[in-house]
Design an enzyme around this catalytic site. Structure first.
Site, PDB file in Angstrom:
ATOM      1  N   GLU A 170       0.830  -1.211   0.000  1.00 28.95           N
ATOM      2  CA  GLU A 170       0.000   0.000   0.000  1.00 28.95           C
ATOM      3  C   GLU A 170       0.860   1.254   0.000  1.00 28.95           C
ATOM      4  O   GLU A 170       1.823   1.355   0.752  1.00 28.95           O
ATOM      5  CB  GLU A 170      -0.906  -0.025   1.234  1.00 28.95           C
ATOM      6  CG  GLU A 170      -2.300   0.465   0.954  1.00 28.95           C
ATOM      7  CD  GLU A 170      -3.051  -0.430  -0.014  1.00 28.95           C
ATOM      8  OE1 GLU A 170      -3.062  -0.105  -1.218  1.00 28.95           O
ATOM      9  OE2 GLU A 170      -3.615  -1.437   0.423  1.00 28.95           O
ATOM     10  N   ASP A 221       2.961   2.096  -4.956  1.00 31.80           N
ATOM     11  CA  ASP A 221       2.975   2.177  -6.439  1.00 31.80           C
ATOM     12  C   ASP A 221       3.605   3.477  -6.947  1.00 31.80           C
ATOM     13  O   ASP A 221       4.421   3.457  -7.868  1.00 31.80           O
ATOM     14  CB  ASP A 221       1.586   1.910  -7.062  1.00 31.80           C
ATOM     15  CG  ASP A 221       0.484   2.876  -6.678  1.00 31.80           C
ATOM     16  OD1 ASP A 221       0.698   3.710  -5.766  1.00 31.80           O
ATOM     17  OD2 ASP A 221      -0.600   2.798  -7.294  1.00 31.80           O
ATOM     18  N   GLY A 249     -16.530   4.807  -3.738  1.00 29.86           N
ATOM     19  CA  GLY A 249     -15.758   5.474  -2.690  1.00 29.86           C
ATOM     20  C   GLY A 249     -15.395   4.548  -1.535  1.00 29.86           C
ATOM     21  O   GLY A 249     -15.111   5.011  -0.441  1.00 29.86           O
ATOM     22  N   GLY A 301     -12.836   2.390  -1.531  1.00 34.68           N
ATOM     23  CA  GLY A 301     -11.444   1.936  -1.597  1.00 34.68           C
ATOM     24  C   GLY A 301     -11.276   0.667  -2.416  1.00 34.68           C
ATOM     25  O   GLY A 301     -10.258  -0.015  -2.314  1.00 34.68           O
ATOM     26  N   SER A 345     -11.593   0.742  -5.800  1.00 37.22           N
ATOM     27  CA  SER A 345     -11.305   1.224  -7.155  1.00 37.22           C
ATOM     28  C   SER A 345     -12.516   1.294  -8.061  1.00 37.22           C
ATOM     29  O   SER A 345     -12.474   0.872  -9.211  1.00 37.22           O
ATOM     30  CB  SER A 345     -10.244   0.355  -7.825  1.00 37.22           C
ATOM     31  OG  SER A 345      -9.019   0.616  -7.262  1.00 37.22           O
ATOM     32  N   SER A 346     -13.589   1.865  -7.543  1.00 38.74           N
ATOM     33  CA  SER A 346     -14.750   2.079  -8.411  1.00 38.74           C
ATOM     34  C   SER A 346     -14.373   3.034  -9.542  1.00 38.74           C
ATOM     35  O   SER A 346     -14.876   2.897 -10.662  1.00 38.74           O
ATOM     36  CB  SER A 346     -15.912   2.649  -7.604  1.00 38.74           C
ATOM     37  OG  SER A 346     -15.513   3.805  -6.887  1.00 38.74           O
ATOM     38  N   ASP A 388      -4.344   0.546  -9.586  1.00 38.35           N
ATOM     39  CA  ASP A 388      -5.769   0.250  -9.774  1.00 38.35           C
ATOM     40  C   ASP A 388      -6.116   0.003 -11.238  1.00 38.35           C
ATOM     41  O   ASP A 388      -6.839  -0.932 -11.578  1.00 38.35           O
ATOM     42  CB  ASP A 388      -6.620   1.405  -9.226  1.00 38.35           C
ATOM     43  CG  ASP A 388      -6.279   1.735  -7.783  1.00 38.35           C
ATOM     44  OD1 ASP A 388      -5.625   0.902  -7.131  1.00 38.35           O
ATOM     45  OD2 ASP A 388      -6.650   2.826  -7.330  1.00 38.35           O
TER      46      ASP A 388
HETATM   47  C1  GLA Z   1      -5.228   4.546  -4.280  1.00 41.56           C
HETATM   48  C2  GLA Z   1      -4.476   4.883  -5.561  1.00 41.56           C
HETATM   49  C3  GLA Z   1      -3.466   3.797  -5.895  1.00 41.56           C
HETATM   50  C4  GLA Z   1      -2.564   3.489  -4.704  1.00 41.56           C
HETATM   51  C5  GLA Z   1      -3.393   3.267  -3.435  1.00 41.56           C
HETATM   52  C6  GLA Z   1      -2.554   3.117  -2.216  1.00 41.56           C
HETATM   53  O1  GLA Z   1      -6.020   3.414  -4.474  1.00 41.56           O
HETATM   54  O2  GLA Z   1      -5.381   5.012  -6.632  1.00 41.56           O
HETATM   55  O3  GLA Z   1      -2.697   4.198  -7.005  1.00 41.56           O
HETATM   56  O4  GLA Z   1      -1.612   4.494  -4.513  1.00 41.56           O
HETATM   57  O5  GLA Z   1      -4.306   4.317  -3.214  1.00 41.56           O
HETATM   58  O6  GLA Z   1      -1.789   1.956  -2.273  1.00 41.56           O
END
Ligand code: GLA
Length: 407
Positions: free
Chosen positions: A37, A40, A144, A146, A148-149, A194
């Site tokens: 986490e 990236d 929203g 977390g 990745s919608s 994501d």
């Molecule tokens: C969000 C961002 C990702 C990544 C995460 C944390 O999801 O879109 O690119 O940085 O936070 O790991």
């Protein structure tokens, strides 16, 4: 709803809205990050998987004379985010019209239209014009939360535009185009995890992505004795992304002082030596990133070897580091992880951590398949007791990435 049912539902909604069946159906999944986490954008490693929750877009060539792209959504959250003034007069029940005669520009901050519009802008910029079309969006990725919608919506749009234009992008280029849409249209300076996993996910596999070389490596996860349990805390403390951008900047500061292009090139020893030169908070941010990159590589090896206790311990260590050094957790995420940890291996919980950007959203837990029911009940009850909030929970196998379906 599985993908097949979701696609059928979206096609039916399209027919209701536009009075004819769709010609194309494109889908892209959300994701859960098992570990890695905030690594990236530091050129590190991530280990996400696509989940069995998707954004589907049904579309057909436009029936109208004007060169317009019509977008409608039947996902409540997507409609609610749409300010009234954006609603186009010619769409009686909501939705927007993008006029292809006008230069494209971002919608007001916070509008979901920025995701498809940003991807469209990316296609137009490379000379790939889909022409006018009518589309309807439906999503089962919680908004929203977390998971990745936003990447799912971007990648579904890109997949649809590939189908309409007949021009398939290279997968890496496609993920980068979607990331650019998020940066330039949604104003969120996200990394590449994501969009990559939504494009490249494979059923029964995690994806170990080296964000420096952008080389993806599939890590099989087929052991039926373990499951991935996702718990949505149903809280979101930060909507603007300010905390995220600030963390990114702190990492860049640390890398600069350490004299490396990114924290991927730094070691724990080098960080200790440079400690006197770093602000305390910047030191802690860098300590998280350097440790997390190492944990992610170890966890991938643990998954390959089905060494679940090791993977579980790495997940707990990741959470501690995100809570204390990176400070992106919150009371609700901590509560779920604490409850999971108190259930422990005896009750079937192997590991648990917050997942995604943080400040709310979801946790990911590695659990024994046979104990999923009892664990879910216990987490839901204790979480409600501690916070007064109902959590939402589901299990997902690693799913496949974006795809075009037959209408
Ligand atoms: C969000 C961002 C990702 C990544 C995460 C944390 O999801 O879109 O690119 O940085 O936070 O790991």
């Amino acid at each position: 709803m599985n993908l097949h049912e979701l696609a059928r539902h979206t096609a039916q909604e399209f027919a209701k809205a536009y009075g004819r069946p769709p010609r194309w159906l494109a889908a892209a999944p959300g994701r859960v990050n098992v570990i890695g986490e905030h690594t990236d954008y530091n050129d590190g490693f991530v280990l996400p998987m696509a989940i069995e929750r998707y954004t589907v877009i049904a579309a057909d060539r436009s029936a109208a004379a004007a060169p317009l792209i019509h977008l409608r959504s039947t996902s409540p959250g997507l409609d609610a985010k749409l300010p009234a003034r954006e609603k186009s007069g010619d769409l009686d029940s909501g939705g927007v019209a993008i006029d292809l005669r006008q230069p494209l520009k971002p919608w007001p901050k916070g509008s979901w239209v920025n995701y498809p519009a940003g991807v469209l802008a990316g296609f137009l910029a490379r000379g790939t014009d889909p022409g006018p079309f009518d589309a309807l969006i439906h999503s089962t990725v919680p908004l929203g939360g977390g998971l990745s919608s936003s990447a799912a919506l971007e990648v579904a749009t890109a997949t649809l535009l590939e189908a309409i234009t007949g021009q398939k992008l290279d997968p890496v280029e496609k993920a980068l185009l979607c990331q650019k849409a998020e940066h330039e249209y949604a104003g969120m300076p996200c990394g590449i995890m994501d969009q990559f996993i939504s494009v490249l996910g494979q059923a029964d596999h995690l994806l170990l992505l080296d964000c420096r070389s952008r080389k993806p490596e599939l890590v099989p996860m087929t052991d039926p004795s373990v499951a991935i349990l996702i718990t949505n805390t149903n809280v979101k403390h930060e909507l603007t992304g300010g905390g995220y951008a600030q963390r990114r900047a702190q990492c860049e500061t640390a890398a600069k002082i350490l004299g490396v292009p990114s924290l991927r090139n730094a070691t724990a020893d080098a960080l200790e030596r440079a400690k006197p030169k770093l602000e305390e908070v910047v030191y802690r941010r860098a300590r998280h990133v350097i440790g997390e990159i190492e944990r992610t590589v170890h966890a991938a090896a643990g998954v390959r070897a089905a060494n679940w206790p090791t993977v579980g311990q790495l997940m707990y260590a990741s959470h501690r580091s995100l809570r204390e050094d990176y400070e992106v957790s919150c009371a609700e995420l901590d509560a779920v992880v604490d409850i999971a940890q108190s259930i422990g291996p005896g009750g079937g919980v192997i590991g648990c951590r917050m997942t995604g950007g943080g400040f709310g959203g979801c946790t990911v837990a590695l659990v024994e398949t046979t104990a999923v029911e009892s664990i879910s009940r216990k987490i839901a009850a204790d979480y409600k007791g501690r916070t007064g909030i109902e959590a939402t929970m589901f299990v997902s196998r690693p799913a496949g990435g974006a795809t075009v379906l037959k209408p």
